[in-house]
Design a protein around this motif. Structure first.
Motif, PDB file in Angstrom:
ATOM      1  N   SER A 168      28.149  -5.234  -6.497  1.00  0.00           N
ATOM      2  CA  SER A 168      27.899  -5.829  -5.201  1.00  0.00           C
ATOM      3  C   SER A 168      26.473  -5.527  -4.775  1.00  0.00           C
ATOM      4  O   SER A 168      26.008  -4.391  -4.890  1.00  0.00           O
TER       5      SER A 168
ATOM      6  N   VAL B  64      25.711  -5.691  -1.800  1.00  0.00           N
ATOM      7  CA  VAL B  64      25.887  -5.112  -0.472  1.00  0.00           C
ATOM      8  C   VAL B  64      26.007  -3.594  -0.619  1.00  0.00           C
ATOM      9  O   VAL B  64      26.806  -3.111  -1.426  1.00  0.00           O
TER      10      VAL B  64
ATOM     11  N   TRP C  48      27.978  -0.619   4.081  1.00  0.00           N
ATOM     12  CA  TRP C  48      28.314  -1.900   4.696  1.00  0.00           C
ATOM     13  C   TRP C  48      29.714  -2.344   4.285  1.00  0.00           C
ATOM     14  O   TRP C  48      30.448  -2.949   5.075  1.00  0.00           O
TER      15      TRP C  48
ATOM     16  N   VAL D  29      25.374 -14.315   7.701  1.00  0.00           N
ATOM     17  CA  VAL D  29      24.802 -13.344   6.769  1.00  0.00           C
ATOM     18  C   VAL D  29      23.922 -14.023   5.722  1.00  0.00           C
ATOM     19  O   VAL D  29      22.805 -13.571   5.438  1.00  0.00           O
TER      20      VAL D  29
ATOM     21  N   PHE E 226      22.864 -11.198   1.250  1.00  0.00           N
ATOM     22  CA  PHE E 226      22.864 -10.059   0.322  1.00  0.00           C
ATOM     23  C   PHE E 226      23.024 -10.599  -1.072  1.00  0.00           C
ATOM     24  O   PHE E 226      23.673 -11.522  -1.340  1.00  0.00           O
TER      25      PHE E 226
END
Length: 143
Positions: A78, A80, A84, A136, A143
């Motif tokens: 990920s 991210v 988070w 986002v 991301f």
């Protein structure tokens, strides 16, 4: 990049549906994972045996399918950061609490029962998901 796996997705969805129908038929219970899991936490529910079996099956079944198919598990990656992901999980948990159920309970079982409350909950969490992804990825740079 996301893999497109229509056959595996169809099979997985069918198995979730069969599990939900069997749980309702044999125990008269909704197959909402959050509700099932919460009965395994203190104070323990008096019907913890089927709950434990259901959760164990949900964990063991993918491992069994992977072992039978002989395909390696693709490592989870990920972009991210982990904090988070934890914050996102907590936000989802708060939503499950205030929404009186999770996506499996409302989205799978509730929609199948044509429950107005589940229809409203499912529309709400799907709209929230779409809005969050848009914000986002397109407004914050993703991301």
């Amino acid at each position: 990049m996301t893999e497109f796996t229509p056959l595996a997705s169809l099979l997985g969805g069918a198995l979730i549906g069969v599990a939900a129908v069997l749980l309702m038929a044999f125990h008269g219970r909704i197959a909402g994972m959050t509700g099932i899991l919460s009965g395994l936490l203190p104070p323990f529910s008096n019907d913890w045996t089927w709950r434990a079996a259901f959760i164990a099956g949900a964990i063991a079944a993918p491992a069994l399918i992977i072992a039978i198919a002989g395909e390696p598990v693709i490592p989870f990656e990920s972009a991210v950061p982990a904090p988070w992901l934890v914050i996102g999980g907590l936000i989802v948990g708060i939503g499950v609490y205030f929404g009186s159920g999770c996506t499996s309970g409302h989205g799978v079982c509730g929609l199948a029962r044509v429950s107005p409350r589940s229809i409203a909950a499912t529309l709400t969490f799907m709209a929230s998901t779409a809005l969050t992804v848009f914000i986002v990825r397109h407004l914050l740079g993703g991301f």
